[in-house]
Write an enzyme that holds these catalytic residues in place. Structure first.
Site, short mmCIF file in Angstrom:
data_model
loop_
_atom_site.label_atom_id
_atom_site.label_comp_id
_atom_site.label_asym_id
_atom_site.label_seq_id
_atom_site.Cartn_x
_atom_site.Cartn_y
_atom_site.Cartn_z
N HIS A 104 0.83 -1.21 0.00
CA HIS A 104 0.00 0.00 0.00
C HIS A 104 0.86 1.26 0.00
O HIS A 104 1.63 1.49 0.92
CB HIS A 104 -0.91 0.02 1.24
CG HIS A 104 -1.76 1.25 1.34
ND1 HIS A 104 -3.07 1.27 0.94
CD2 HIS A 104 -1.46 2.50 1.74
CE1 HIS A 104 -3.56 2.50 1.10
NE2 HIS A 104 -2.59 3.26 1.60
N ASN B 230 -3.54 7.63 -12.26
CA ASN B 230 -4.00 8.91 -11.72
C ASN B 230 -3.27 9.18 -10.40
O ASN B 230 -3.19 8.31 -9.54
CB ASN B 230 -5.51 8.87 -11.49
CG ASN B 230 -6.29 8.87 -12.80
OD1 ASN B 230 -5.91 9.54 -13.75
ND2 ASN B 230 -7.37 8.11 -12.84
N HIS C 201 -2.37 2.30 -8.44
CA HIS C 201 -2.93 1.31 -9.36
C HIS C 201 -2.73 1.80 -10.77
O HIS C 201 -2.77 3.00 -11.04
CB HIS C 201 -4.42 1.04 -9.07
CG HIS C 201 -5.25 2.27 -8.95
ND1 HIS C 201 -5.21 3.08 -7.84
CD2 HIS C 201 -6.10 2.86 -9.81
CE1 HIS C 201 -6.03 4.10 -8.01
NE2 HIS C 201 -6.59 4.00 -9.21
P1 AMP Z 1 -8.78 6.16 -9.69
O1 AMP Z 1 -9.92 7.08 -9.98
O2 AMP Z 1 -7.63 6.28 -10.65
O3 AMP Z 1 -8.35 6.21 -8.24
O4 AMP Z 1 -9.35 4.70 -9.98
C1 AMP Z 1 -10.02 3.93 -9.04
C2 AMP Z 1 -10.73 2.87 -9.82
O5 AMP Z 1 -11.10 1.84 -8.92
C3 AMP Z 1 -12.00 3.36 -10.50
O6 AMP Z 1 -11.90 3.16 -11.91
C4 AMP Z 1 -13.10 2.50 -9.88
O7 AMP Z 1 -14.09 2.12 -10.79
C5 AMP Z 1 -12.31 1.31 -9.37
N1 AMP Z 1 -12.90 0.59 -8.26
C6 AMP Z 1 -13.40 1.11 -7.11
N2 AMP Z 1 -13.85 0.13 -6.30
C7 AMP Z 1 -13.62 -1.04 -6.95
C8 AMP Z 1 -13.87 -2.43 -6.64
N3 AMP Z 1 -14.45 -2.80 -5.48
N4 AMP Z 1 -13.52 -3.35 -7.55
C9 AMP Z 1 -12.95 -2.99 -8.72
N5 AMP Z 1 -12.67 -1.71 -9.07
C10 AMP Z 1 -13.02 -0.75 -8.20
ZN ZN Z 2 -4.19 -0.19 0.11
#
Ligand code: AMP
Ligand code: ZN
Length: 113
Positions: A46, A86, A99
């Protein structure tokens, strides 16, 4: 356990099938896909920002990129793919755990995730 969604997915507390997993990373499908194929490649460690990385973390993220490239054909990304990370408020980072968005499966003429 902290309150991080991706740490909870990694621990199995929040269910999300892992498309790929090894000892330092995993890949899941994004819950709100912005392309026909939309994966998230996530380090098990993390941290929020690339700026937080140690030297070893940066090598690990390099290995993640290589793994994404190696797996691409088996993920339906034969036509290529787009990676996006991002970082912070302006691009709209919503999950504070690094991510890599992996998008593909279609032509992408759109600029925004
Ligand atoms: P970001 O906006 O770059 O922080 O991307 C976060 C991403 O995580 C978004 O595209 C969300 O749709 C995705 N996300 C959030 N919760 C989950 C989840 N439980 N499983 C899969 N993807 C998720
Ligand atoms: Zn984490």
């Amino acid at each position: 356990m902290n309150d991080c969604i991706f740490c909870k997915i990694n621990a199995g507390i929040i269910p999300s099938p892992k498309v790929y997993e090894d000892d330092e990373m995993f890949i899941i499908n994004d819950i709100d896909p912005k392309a026909i194929k939309h994966y998230l490649a996530i380090p098990k460690k993390h941290f929020k920002y690339l700026a937080d990385m140690t030297e070893e973390d940066s090598k690990m993220v390099g290995r993640m990129l290589k793994k994404i490239a190696d797996l691409a054909p088996s993920l339906g990304l034969e036509g290529g793919y787009r990676l996006c990370v991002n970082q912070g408020d302006d691009p709209g980072q919503t999950v504070p755990h690094l991510h890599i968005h992996v998008l593909g499966g279609q032509k992408m003429d759109f600029p925004k995730l």
